[in-house]
Design an enzyme around this catalytic site. Structure first.
Site, PDB file in Angstrom:
ATOM      1  N   MET A   4       7.590 -16.065  67.354  1.00  0.00           N
ATOM      2  CA  MET A   4       7.721 -15.848  68.788  1.00  0.00           C
ATOM      3  C   MET A   4       6.366 -15.929  69.482  1.00  0.00           C
ATOM      4  O   MET A   4       6.235 -16.492  70.562  1.00  0.00           O
ATOM      5  CB  MET A   4       8.357 -14.478  69.032  1.00  0.00           C
ATOM      6  CG  MET A   4       8.506 -14.095  70.488  1.00  0.00           C
ATOM      7  SD  MET A   4       9.158 -12.415  70.690  1.00  0.00           S
ATOM      8  CE  MET A   4      10.777 -12.586  69.959  1.00  0.00           C
ATOM      9  N   LEU A  20       9.791 -16.609  77.583  1.00  0.00           N
ATOM     10  CA  LEU A  20      10.719 -15.789  76.808  1.00  0.00           C
ATOM     11  C   LEU A  20      12.060 -15.647  77.520  1.00  0.00           C
ATOM     12  O   LEU A  20      13.122 -15.874  76.931  1.00  0.00           O
ATOM     13  CB  LEU A  20      10.081 -14.419  76.563  1.00  0.00           C
ATOM     14  CG  LEU A  20      10.818 -13.436  75.656  1.00  0.00           C
ATOM     15  CD1 LEU A  20       9.803 -12.554  74.923  1.00  0.00           C
ATOM     16  CD2 LEU A  20      11.757 -12.538  76.445  1.00  0.00           C
ATOM     17  N   LEU A  26      17.462 -16.752  72.879  1.00  0.00           N
ATOM     18  CA  LEU A  26      16.991 -15.388  72.636  1.00  0.00           C
ATOM     19  C   LEU A  26      17.680 -14.384  73.554  1.00  0.00           C
ATOM     20  O   LEU A  26      18.220 -13.372  73.101  1.00  0.00           O
ATOM     21  CB  LEU A  26      15.476 -15.309  72.828  1.00  0.00           C
ATOM     22  CG  LEU A  26      14.864 -13.921  72.608  1.00  0.00           C
ATOM     23  CD1 LEU A  26      14.894 -13.565  71.125  1.00  0.00           C
ATOM     24  CD2 LEU A  26      13.435 -13.869  73.128  1.00  0.00           C
ATOM     25  N   TYR A  51      -0.297  -4.479  77.369  1.00  0.00           N
ATOM     26  CA  TYR A  51      -1.246  -5.277  76.577  1.00  0.00           C
ATOM     27  C   TYR A  51      -2.675  -4.775  76.767  1.00  0.00           C
ATOM     28  O   TYR A  51      -3.481  -4.796  75.831  1.00  0.00           O
ATOM     29  CB  TYR A  51      -1.128  -6.755  76.935  1.00  0.00           C
ATOM     30  CG  TYR A  51       0.004  -7.441  76.215  1.00  0.00           C
ATOM     31  CD1 TYR A  51      -0.030  -7.622  74.833  1.00  0.00           C
ATOM     32  CD2 TYR A  51       1.122  -7.898  76.898  1.00  0.00           C
ATOM     33  CE1 TYR A  51       1.018  -8.233  74.165  1.00  0.00           C
ATOM     34  CE2 TYR A  51       2.178  -8.514  76.232  1.00  0.00           C
ATOM     35  CZ  TYR A  51       2.112  -8.674  74.868  1.00  0.00           C
ATOM     36  OH  TYR A  51       3.151  -9.278  74.193  1.00  0.00           O
ATOM     37  N   SER A  58      -2.256  -9.550  72.398  1.00  0.00           N
ATOM     38  CA  SER A  58      -1.581  -9.436  71.110  1.00  0.00           C
ATOM     39  C   SER A  58      -2.448 -10.018  69.993  1.00  0.00           C
ATOM     40  O   SER A  58      -3.018 -11.099  70.149  1.00  0.00           O
ATOM     41  CB  SER A  58      -0.243 -10.180  71.150  1.00  0.00           C
ATOM     42  OG  SER A  58       0.342 -10.237  69.862  1.00  0.00           O
ATOM     43  N   ARG A  92       6.773 -19.847  69.987  1.00  0.00           N
ATOM     44  CA  ARG A  92       7.859 -20.230  70.901  1.00  0.00           C
ATOM     45  C   ARG A  92       7.537 -19.922  72.355  1.00  0.00           C
ATOM     46  O   ARG A  92       7.963 -20.651  73.246  1.00  0.00           O
ATOM     47  CB  ARG A  92       9.137 -19.489  70.465  1.00  0.00           C
ATOM     48  CG  ARG A  92      10.416 -19.940  71.148  1.00  0.00           C
ATOM     49  CD  ARG A  92      10.789 -21.352  70.776  1.00  0.00           C
ATOM     50  NE  ARG A  92      11.993 -21.752  71.495  1.00  0.00           N
ATOM     51  CZ  ARG A  92      11.994 -22.293  72.699  1.00  0.00           C
ATOM     52  NH1 ARG A  92      10.846 -22.506  73.338  1.00  0.00           N
ATOM     53  NH2 ARG A  92      13.119 -22.623  73.295  1.00  0.00           N
ATOM     54  N   TYR A  93       6.794 -18.846  72.599  1.00  0.00           N
ATOM     55  CA  TYR A  93       6.603 -18.403  73.991  1.00  0.00           C
ATOM     56  C   TYR A  93       5.152 -18.245  74.412  1.00  0.00           C
ATOM     57  O   TYR A  93       4.873 -17.946  75.565  1.00  0.00           O
ATOM     58  CB  TYR A  93       7.333 -17.063  74.217  1.00  0.00           C
ATOM     59  CG  TYR A  93       8.744 -17.082  73.711  1.00  0.00           C
ATOM     60  CD1 TYR A  93       9.670 -17.986  74.217  1.00  0.00           C
ATOM     61  CD2 TYR A  93       9.159 -16.224  72.706  1.00  0.00           C
ATOM     62  CE1 TYR A  93      10.964 -18.031  73.735  1.00  0.00           C
ATOM     63  CE2 TYR A  93      10.453 -16.257  72.217  1.00  0.00           C
ATOM     64  CZ  TYR A  93      11.344 -17.170  72.736  1.00  0.00           C
ATOM     65  OH  TYR A  93      12.624 -17.214  72.245  1.00  0.00           O
ATOM     66  N   CYS A 124      19.804 -16.732  64.985  1.00  0.00           N
ATOM     67  CA  CYS A 124      19.839 -17.922  65.840  1.00  0.00           C
ATOM     68  C   CYS A 124      18.929 -17.758  67.050  1.00  0.00           C
ATOM     69  O   CYS A 124      18.467 -18.745  67.623  1.00  0.00           O
ATOM     70  CB  CYS A 124      21.274 -18.179  66.318  1.00  0.00           C
ATOM     71  SG  CYS A 124      22.433 -18.488  64.979  1.00  0.00           S
ATOM     72  N   HIS A 190      13.654  -5.323  65.637  1.00  0.00           N
ATOM     73  CA  HIS A 190      13.943  -5.768  67.005  1.00  0.00           C
ATOM     74  C   HIS A 190      15.447  -5.935  67.157  1.00  0.00           C
ATOM     75  O   HIS A 190      16.110  -6.568  66.340  1.00  0.00           O
ATOM     76  CB  HIS A 190      13.237  -7.092  67.284  1.00  0.00           C
ATOM     77  CG  HIS A 190      13.060  -7.367  68.751  1.00  0.00           C
ATOM     78  ND1 HIS A 190      14.126  -7.546  69.612  1.00  0.00           N
ATOM     79  CD2 HIS A 190      11.945  -7.491  69.510  1.00  0.00           C
ATOM     80  CE1 HIS A 190      13.672  -7.773  70.827  1.00  0.00           C
ATOM     81  NE2 HIS A 190      12.341  -7.743  70.794  1.00  0.00           N
ATOM     82  N   ASP A 267       1.042  -7.096  63.402  1.00  0.00           N
ATOM     83  CA  ASP A 267       0.988  -6.200  64.554  1.00  0.00           C
ATOM     84  C   ASP A 267       1.097  -7.001  65.841  1.00  0.00           C
ATOM     85  O   ASP A 267       0.518  -8.081  65.981  1.00  0.00           O
ATOM     86  CB  ASP A 267      -0.329  -5.419  64.562  1.00  0.00           C
ATOM     87  CG  ASP A 267      -0.246  -4.124  63.795  1.00  0.00           C
ATOM     88  OD1 ASP A 267       0.814  -3.459  63.873  1.00  0.00           O
ATOM     89  OD2 ASP A 267      -1.221  -3.766  63.115  1.00  0.00           O
ATOM     90  N   GLU A 270       5.222  -4.731  69.953  1.00  0.00           N
ATOM     91  CA  GLU A 270       6.313  -3.876  69.490  1.00  0.00           C
ATOM     92  C   GLU A 270       5.840  -2.815  68.500  1.00  0.00           C
ATOM     93  O   GLU A 270       6.456  -1.760  68.373  1.00  0.00           O
ATOM     94  CB  GLU A 270       7.443  -4.711  68.870  1.00  0.00           C
ATOM     95  CG  GLU A 270       8.362  -5.369  69.868  1.00  0.00           C
ATOM     96  CD  GLU A 270       7.841  -6.719  70.346  1.00  0.00           C
ATOM     97  OE1 GLU A 270       6.703  -7.083  69.973  1.00  0.00           O
ATOM     98  OE2 GLU A 270       8.562  -7.401  71.086  1.00  0.00           O
ATOM     99  N   GLU A 274       4.976  -0.065  71.465  1.00  0.00           N
ATOM    100  CA  GLU A 274       6.284   0.590  71.444  1.00  0.00           C
ATOM    101  C   GLU A 274       6.381   1.653  70.344  1.00  0.00           C
ATOM    102  O   GLU A 274       6.805   2.780  70.600  1.00  0.00           O
ATOM    103  CB  GLU A 274       7.383  -0.463  71.271  1.00  0.00           C
ATOM    104  CG  GLU A 274       8.770   0.037  71.600  1.00  0.00           C
ATOM    105  CD  GLU A 274       9.793  -1.090  71.644  1.00  0.00           C
ATOM    106  OE1 GLU A 274      10.971  -0.786  71.849  1.00  0.00           O
ATOM    107  OE2 GLU A 274       9.412  -2.270  71.452  1.00  0.00           O
ATOM    108  N   CYS A 336      29.695 -19.937  67.492  1.00  0.00           N
ATOM    109  CA  CYS A 336      28.665 -20.757  68.126  1.00  0.00           C
ATOM    110  C   CYS A 336      29.268 -21.786  69.070  1.00  0.00           C
ATOM    111  O   CYS A 336      30.233 -22.483  68.733  1.00  0.00           O
ATOM    112  CB  CYS A 336      27.840 -21.468  67.058  1.00  0.00           C
ATOM    113  SG  CYS A 336      26.526 -22.531  67.730  1.00  0.00           S
TER     114      CYS A 336
END
Length: 353
Positions: A4, A20, A26, A51, A58, A92-93, A124, A190, A267, A270, A274, A336
């Site tokens: 991600m 995202l 997602l 952050y 991150s 991905r983001y 998925c 998650h 790390d 999250e 979190e 699906c």
């Protein structure tokens, strides 16, 4: 190495959130092209502060690169037939996005590649989404001419299980030996929207399999539960939520717990915000002593597990014992309706052709 990702600096937060919330794999949203930018704008100030609170961004890219470089070095020894090996990161983001990595692969003239998910358990909405994006780039020629195979899940691999068990043991050692066995181990993963779970997504069962394997390795030394974090929005998500579980344990008289990020290998927000800054502190306010098991990050045991996964995959693929994808990856969720998912699975099953 597919993941991600996360914003490496605070100013990248908005773009990360927009990417995202724009991903229907997602977070399925009605009128996604309109709602996603609106939600991203509204959430950006709050997430930027988070952050900032964890140090200004991150660390997931830093650790993914460390894992990849060290894995590749081990892989040169374990599978010299395909050496030299090079690890590429495709987030991905956040940067480096898949499209940036695609250009790098093409520029380097790569002819053989393994799409290696860094999510131990398949969903998925995570691995599937990354593979869908890779497929889209492949279909447009942005990747060049590459023969592909896929490592799509590995949540019960012995090396991963051993690495997770070791971080749990180190966290448990922070409690007095005479009462250590009373400590509740909370495996936190998650969460997923129930709309994803109910269409047959395998993630929940695969996370549970990881938890079971880790507790078997620990000889069931402690009571434990699997709980879920990071719910977004008002729709129903998989529960019980980690924060609610902590409140419930405190109400029932439990005084000690270990939080284990079972579905995260590095790390990021999250874990660092979190879990550390919300849930651990919430437990303290309720009179509990909560320790968080460290993320795997640069764990040598974990990195060797990644190298073992990759070398076994390359060896079995070269010998014809396996195809480009696993048998399980070829099965779509029974509910699906995503045409891209079906096309992506067929494309990878043909080696990216």
């Amino acid at each position: 190495m597919l993941n991600m990702g996360g914003p490496s600096t605070v100013p990248e937060t908005h773009d990360f959130l927009k990417n995202l919330f724009s991903d229907g794999d997602l977070i399925p949203l009605p009128f996604q092209s309109v709602l996603a930018p609106w939600i991203a704008r509204r959430r950006t100030p709050q997430i930027e502060k988070q952050y900032t609170d964890i140090g200004g961004g991150s660390p997931i890219l830093k650790y993914t690169r460390i894992q990849g470089e060290r894995m590749a070095a081990l892989l040169d020894e374990l599978h010299p037939e395909t050496a030299p090996h090079k690890a590429y990161v495709a987030f991905r983001y956040a940067r480096p996005l898949t499209e940036e990595t695609a250009k790098e692969l093409k520029r380097d003239g790569v002819k053989r590649a393994v799409a290696f998910t860094q999510y131990p358990q398949y969903s998925c909405s995570t691995t599937g989404s990354s593979l869908n994006e890779l497929y889209r780039k492949g279909k447009t020629g942005e990747l060049g001419e590459i023969e592909w195979s896929v490592i799509d899940r590995w949540g019960t691999h012995p090396g991963f299980v051993e690495a997770m068990a070791q971080v749990v043991e180190r966290a448990l050692e922070k409690f007095p030996e005479e009462t250590r066995h009373e400590t509740v181990v909370l495996f936190s993963a998650h969460s997923l929207p129930m709309s994803v779970v109910n269409r047959g997504d395998p993630y929940v069962s695969e996370v549970a399999a990881s938890v079971s394997a880790v507790m078997d390795r620990l000889k069931h030394s402690n009571p434990y539960r699997l709980v879920w974090q990071s719910q977004v929005g008002p729709s129903a998500w998989m529960g019980m939520q980690t924060g609610d579980a902590i409140k419930g344990l405190a109400r029932l008289g439990h005084k000690k717990a270990v939080l284990v990020p079972i579905a995260f290998t590095s790390d990021h927000i999250e874990t660092l915000y979190e879990l550390d800054l919300e849930y651990v502190k919430e437990g303290q306010h309720l009179g509990m002593d909560i320790q968080r098991a460290e993320a795997l990050n640069d764990s040598p045991v974990f990195i060797r597990a990644l190298a073992d996964l990759a070398s076994t995959h390359l060896r079995d693929y070269a010998s014809g014992r396996i195809g480009p994808t696993s048998v399980q990856m070829g099965l779509r969720c029974p509910g699906c309706t995503n045409a891209t998912c079906g096309a992506q699975k067929s494309w990878f099953a043909r080696g990216g052709r």
